[in-house]
Design an enzyme around this catalytic site. Sequence first.
Site, PDB file in Angstrom:
ATOM      1  N   SER A   1     -10.931  -1.006  -1.679  1.00  0.00           N
ATOM      2  CA  SER A   1      -9.697  -0.859  -0.900  1.00  0.00           C
ATOM      3  C   SER A   1      -9.945  -1.064   0.586  1.00  0.00           C
ATOM      4  O   SER A   1      -9.064  -1.500   1.306  1.00  0.00           O
ATOM      5  CB  SER A   1      -9.128   0.552  -1.061  1.00  0.00           C
ATOM      6  OG  SER A   1      -8.505   0.707  -2.296  1.00  0.00           O
TER       7      SER A   1
ATOM      8  N   ASP B   1       0.844  -1.192   0.000  1.00  0.00           N
ATOM      9  CA  ASP B   1       0.000   0.000   0.000  1.00  0.00           C
ATOM     10  C   ASP B   1       0.882   1.247   0.000  1.00  0.00           C
ATOM     11  O   ASP B   1       2.010   1.201  -0.511  1.00  0.00           O
ATOM     12  CB  ASP B   1      -0.931  -0.064   1.230  1.00  0.00           C
ATOM     13  CG  ASP B   1      -2.291   0.558   0.949  1.00  0.00           C
ATOM     14  OD1 ASP B   1      -2.309   1.752   0.627  1.00  0.00           O
ATOM     15  OD2 ASP B   1      -3.313  -0.135   1.041  1.00  0.00           O
TER      16      ASP B   1
ATOM     17  N   HIS C   1      -3.977   6.295   2.626  1.00  0.00           N
ATOM     18  CA  HIS C   1      -4.624   5.047   2.200  1.00  0.00           C
ATOM     19  C   HIS C   1      -4.046   3.838   2.941  1.00  0.00           C
ATOM     20  O   HIS C   1      -4.786   2.989   3.453  1.00  0.00           O
ATOM     21  CB  HIS C   1      -4.441   4.921   0.686  1.00  0.00           C
ATOM     22  CG  HIS C   1      -5.226   3.839   0.034  1.00  0.00           C
ATOM     23  ND1 HIS C   1      -4.831   2.522   0.030  1.00  0.00           N
ATOM     24  CD2 HIS C   1      -6.386   3.870  -0.675  1.00  0.00           C
ATOM     25  CE1 HIS C   1      -5.708   1.810  -0.648  1.00  0.00           C
ATOM     26  NE2 HIS C   1      -6.667   2.600  -1.084  1.00  0.00           N
TER      27      HIS C   1
END
Length: 753
Positions: free
Chosen positions: A534, A164, A240
């Site tokens: 996600s 990520d 994220h």
Amino acid sequence: MENSLQSHRLVLLFSFSLALFLSTELSFLASARATENNSKVYIVYLGEREHDDPELVTATHHQMLESLHESKEDAHNSMIYSYQHGFSGFAALLTSSQAKKISEHPSVVHVIPNRILKLKTTRTWDLLGLSQSQVPSSFSSPSSVKGLLKETNMGSEAIIGLLDTGIWPESEVFNDQGFGPIPKRWRGKCKSGKDFNATIHCNKKLIGAKYYIKGLMAELGGNLKFMTRDFKSNRDAQGHGTHTATIAGGSFVSNASFNGLALGTVRGGAPRARIASYKVCWITFGCSSADMWKAYDDAIHDGVDVLSVSIGGKVPEGSEVDQVHFVAAFHAVAKGIPVVAAAGNHGPGAQLITNVAPWFLTVAATTLDRSFPTKITLGNNQTYYGESLFTGPDITTGLAFFDSRSGKITNVKGKTLLVFDKDVSNEGVVAVILAQNVPDESSPYILISYEQGVDILQYIRTTRSPTVRISAATTLTGPPEAAKVVAFSSRGPNPVSPAILKPDIAAPGVNILAALSPLDPESHNGFGLLSGTSMSTPVVAGITALLKCLHPDWSPAAIRSALVTTAWTTSKSGEPILAEGSNKKIADPFDYGGGLVNPESAADPGLVYDMGIKDYISYMCSAGYNDTSISRVLGKKTNCPSSPGASSILDINLPSITIPNLDREVTLTRSLTNVGPKNSVYKAVVESPLGITLTVSPTTLVFGSGQVLSFKVRAKTSHKVNTGYFFGSLTWTDGVHDVRIPVSVQTRIMTKP
Ligand SMILES: *[C@@H]1O[C@H](CO)[C@@H](O)[C@H](O)[C@H]1NC(C)=O
Ligand SMILES: *[C@@H]1O[C@H](CO)[C@@H](O)[C@H](O)[C@H]1NC(C)=O
Ligand SMILES: *[C@@H]1O[C@H](CO)[C@@H](O)[C@H](O)[C@H]1NC(C)=O
Ligand SMILES: *[C@@H]1O[C@H](CO)[C@@H](O)[C@H](O)[C@H]1NC(C)=O
Ligand SMILES: *[C@@H]1O[C@H](CO)[C@@H](O)[C@H](O)[C@H]1NC(C)=O
């Protein structure tokens, strides 16, 4: 006043574009890509390693490159990575003629151009029945902890790897209070870098933190302008990666909220699990496949128990092997590491799903049983409830309609706009009320239904100075709110191999509260709400980590089967789970695979549809790999069945049956492994798709402990014309366990010559 409100709206917009994709400036990329000598980054894949010694593996890679270059030095300089642990191969800067030449080398399986990809919770665990709302007072006496969390010590022996954007290590969700020593088998490490000191920032929670940028840099010809906004280290500039890591394995943090919305305790699925963060995605540009492959190579070596990959390619994909992590993920799964991957955010249209190889555990997204109703009061005191993340204070403004067909718009500064189409450029507008029946839960706007929009439009058209008051959203949980597959979640059927059902499973992925990087303007006290597959992917990765703790001997396929066969297809009150789209409908396997993940039941599925290398080989044979290639991938001599039809893709032992082209009838095989009590007796219960007769034989299976038994399923169509898909199920039940798989059948009559 007006300024601050305006910025609030803009802030909302920003957060949601991030939630769905890393903002990627592809045009810049394209121009930066061509380096002076026209070299590009290629991944040269050599299959399974030929040596156990990684240095010997790398030495062969250097030799191969030397054959392409004039000097040894040039050869060494052209290498970007040597993949030497999980599989063999390398990434290098090559001209297209060098790439062609090396693809003819006898030990090369495939030469793959580097690609740049995009990335694609308070309430989550209550909805899934894996509750632990209170922070346990001490780890040594978790008396309040029940079920799967208790049996697995909340995942304390599990190591979750995530590919990520890295981690914001100071976030409270990575605290290691009460954690025991790091599992001895861990071979990874933390690497210091820009604003990241391994000694200070890693602990017994965050046990691995590396970063991979060489592939991206080579692709960009060394252009590092974006690094002013990112950190050349595992530190997460974007949020994220911090968010997904929190969802999979964050520690308990009480009293977290997004400005008061979604208030509760934040924690991951496996709150005591260890986190290993592999930063492969960078601000502005995204994630390079050469970098991702190295992260896989390292993760396999380091000893992670599960990999969570919220990254997907563009759809539709080209050839399967070109898919970014198809091969790298295969090697992880072949070594017993489940790879949980995002279905993508391209729904609700059909066939736009990514990460579709049978070894991925591919995750769709649902809403939570939670909403954020937002009161809209018109100047005539008529009220409506929409949905938004607007946290106040209340605003009162003029109200105008924007007709995107005429495209004309004047005097909207400082007003609220009503639109029926989200393509609206709205400089100076305070708020946007979006009326459409395809809800887009990732929209920064205040969402209302089309019908409500028509009402409000009538008010605007009949009123001299229409006004509106918008009140801050509140949080509503539980009935009548129910989880549904969200419109943006990518749908099947599988565009590459329609007989392999994708997605596998669904999990919550809308407005999930978790930690963010404080650099993200949308974070409030280090937390924020994001939406996307996600977010649903690490939910399943966290649950997978718990299942691995409970059943260390289960293969990735056994874990997937346990999740799929026990998933919920109805809400707790028994109503079917719906799927959003142009019309709301009852969800089918192409929306949510087996259904909404049910962790407590997955811990004790009774039977599993296990899979091993044999099934993956038969998949590769049907996907068009030849014997030579497959032998190299596996590192041993392997032959595909010589006669076509000797092994059918329909026989791959998936926990699902998908027949894309049923002509009259077909018979397929499955086998079940007993992982429950000895001497269990299971009976088949069939729910046939419309117009299809499913016949199971035998209809009773008598198991000893651990015994594997096979059965056949004959599917016969009574349709006389070609149809779309119809859906049913096959459930094996012993009265305690219901081992249910989805069945999807499409009739295609072959015309005779
Ligand atoms: C091509 O250019 C890159 C960077 O400009 C350099 O590193 C590489 O060695 C060159 N490759 C060849 C084959 O000349
Ligand atoms: C990292 O932190 C340790 C402990 O405070 C310190 O000794 C070391 O010098 C730091 N390293 C760097 C590169 O700043
Ligand atoms: C929870 O947070 C809110 C605001 O962030 C604060 O006002 C409140 O005192 C906190 N409650 C507890 C129990 O810490
Ligand atoms: C709307 O309600 C407010 C407060 O209840 C009242 O003062 C106002 O006159 C009402 N307006 C209309 C148009 O009914
Ligand atoms: C097998 O496939 C590879 C890669 O597509 C190709 O280069 C090779 O010639 C094939 N070998 C045979 C025996 O067909």
